[in-house]
Design an enzyme around this catalytic site. Structure first.
Site, PDB file in Angstrom:
ATOM      1  N   TYR A 136       0.650 -14.424 -15.430  1.00 26.14           N
ATOM      2  CA  TYR A 136       0.001 -13.520 -14.472  1.00 26.14           C
ATOM      3  C   TYR A 136      -1.472 -13.868 -14.333  1.00 26.14           C
ATOM      4  CZ  TYR A 136      -1.930  -9.096 -12.682  1.00 26.14           C
ATOM      5  OH  TYR A 136      -2.605  -8.141 -11.961  1.00 26.14           O
ATOM      6  N   VAL A 172       5.946 -10.213   0.157  1.00 26.13           N
ATOM      7  CA  VAL A 172       4.901 -11.237   0.075  1.00 26.13           C
ATOM      8  C   VAL A 172       5.345 -12.463  -0.713  1.00 26.13           C
ATOM      9  CG1 VAL A 172       3.019  -9.568   0.332  1.00 26.13           C
ATOM     10  CG2 VAL A 172       3.823 -10.173  -1.970  1.00 26.13           C
ATOM     11  N   ALA A 214      -3.022 -16.658 -15.057  1.00 24.66           N
ATOM     12  CA  ALA A 214      -3.254 -18.003 -14.514  1.00 24.66           C
ATOM     13  C   ALA A 214      -3.223 -18.001 -12.989  1.00 24.66           C
ATOM     14  CB  ALA A 214      -2.218 -18.978 -15.058  1.00 24.66           C
ATOM     15  N   ALA A 255       0.806  -1.221   0.000  1.00 26.66           N
ATOM     16  CA  ALA A 255       0.000   0.000   0.000  1.00 26.66           C
ATOM     17  C   ALA A 255       0.840   1.273   0.000  1.00 26.66           C
ATOM     18  CB  ALA A 255      -0.951   0.008   1.189  1.00 26.66           C
TER      19      ALA A 255
END
Length: 252
Positions: free
Chosen positions: A157, A62, A159, A11
């Protein structure tokens, strides 16, 4: 009733930043994450605080599941120190990166990166944060219009975004007994710096997107941040397990 707290990954810029600011405008406090640019993230925190809300920025990759347990511990400590509580209310799995490469050209490393960022990361980060997510809370996972329609060069991307959509339905089913609603927001083409800013900065691409979109233009960050914020309002508690495309009617 205590002020809701949302955790939004990625963010510090783009759609995650816009979502954080839209939520702050509706009275939600924020924990935001960033991977590299701490200055950007702290600038977003300052904007949120200027709106009268509390906010904290935490570093998180992540794509690296090895850091998730420690991250959850940090979140727990921040909730205790800044909010005097043990749980947060909304999780928005937004962080992501793009890839443009044909199936013939996509490397295994590129494919693995897409899986790690968009699917494996979402699965295991959510798993680690579940004890900190309040019963009756909400999860929003980000997909893409490309999971519905096809553009050459976006296979890997798209998939993994399709995988996120299936995963979200399972999350909704498994977390339903806790009163947690889980939905997918699938943006269309948005004029941000995502993908090198091609939709925003390339007039030909922008014009093409507008020509195949029912509402006649490419999307803007406000279109997505506003939709996510709306989905997290109290009046939308009965929506779960749904894919909500926010694309202005692209490629109908």
């Amino acid at each position: 009733m205590s002020t809701p707290v949302a955790l939004i990954t990625g963010a510090n810029r783009g759609l995650g930043k816009n979502t954080a600011l839209k939520l702050a405008e509706t009275g939600v406090d924020l924990i935001i994450t960033y991977r590299n640019n701490a200055d950007e993230a702290h600038a977003v925190v300052a904007e949120i605080r200027a709106l009268g809300r509390r906010a904290v920025a935490l570093k998180l990759d992540v794509a690296d599941t090895r850091g998730f347990a420690d991250f959850a511990t940090v979140v727990s400590k921040v909730l205790a120190s800044d909010w005097q509580r043990t749980q947060f209310d909304y999780l928005v799995n937004n962080a992501g990166s793009g890839l443009e490469a044909s199936i013939a050209e996509t490397t295994e490393a590129q494919f693995d990166d897409m899986v790690n960022v968009h699917l494996k990361g979402v699965f295991f980060l959510t798993q680690k944060l579940l004890p900190l997510l309040a019963d009756g809370g909400r999860i929003v996972n980000l997909s893409s219009g490309l999971a519905r329609f096809s553009y050459p060069g976006r296979a890997a991307y798209a998939a993994v975004k399709g995988g996120v959509e299936v995963l979200s339905r399972y999350m909704a089913q498994e977390l339903g007994p806790r009163g947690i609603a889980v939905n997918v927001v699938a943006p269309g083409a948005i004029a941000t710096d995502f993908g090198g800013g091609v939709v925003r900065d390339n007039p030909a691409v922008n014009a093409h997107i507008a020509s195949v979109t029912a509402l006649g233009r490419a999307g803007l960050p406000d279109d997505i941040g506003g939709a996510i914020a709306s989905l997290l309002q109290p009046g939308n508690r009965w929506i779960t397990g749904q894919r909500i495309e926010v694309s202005g009617g692209m490629n109908l």
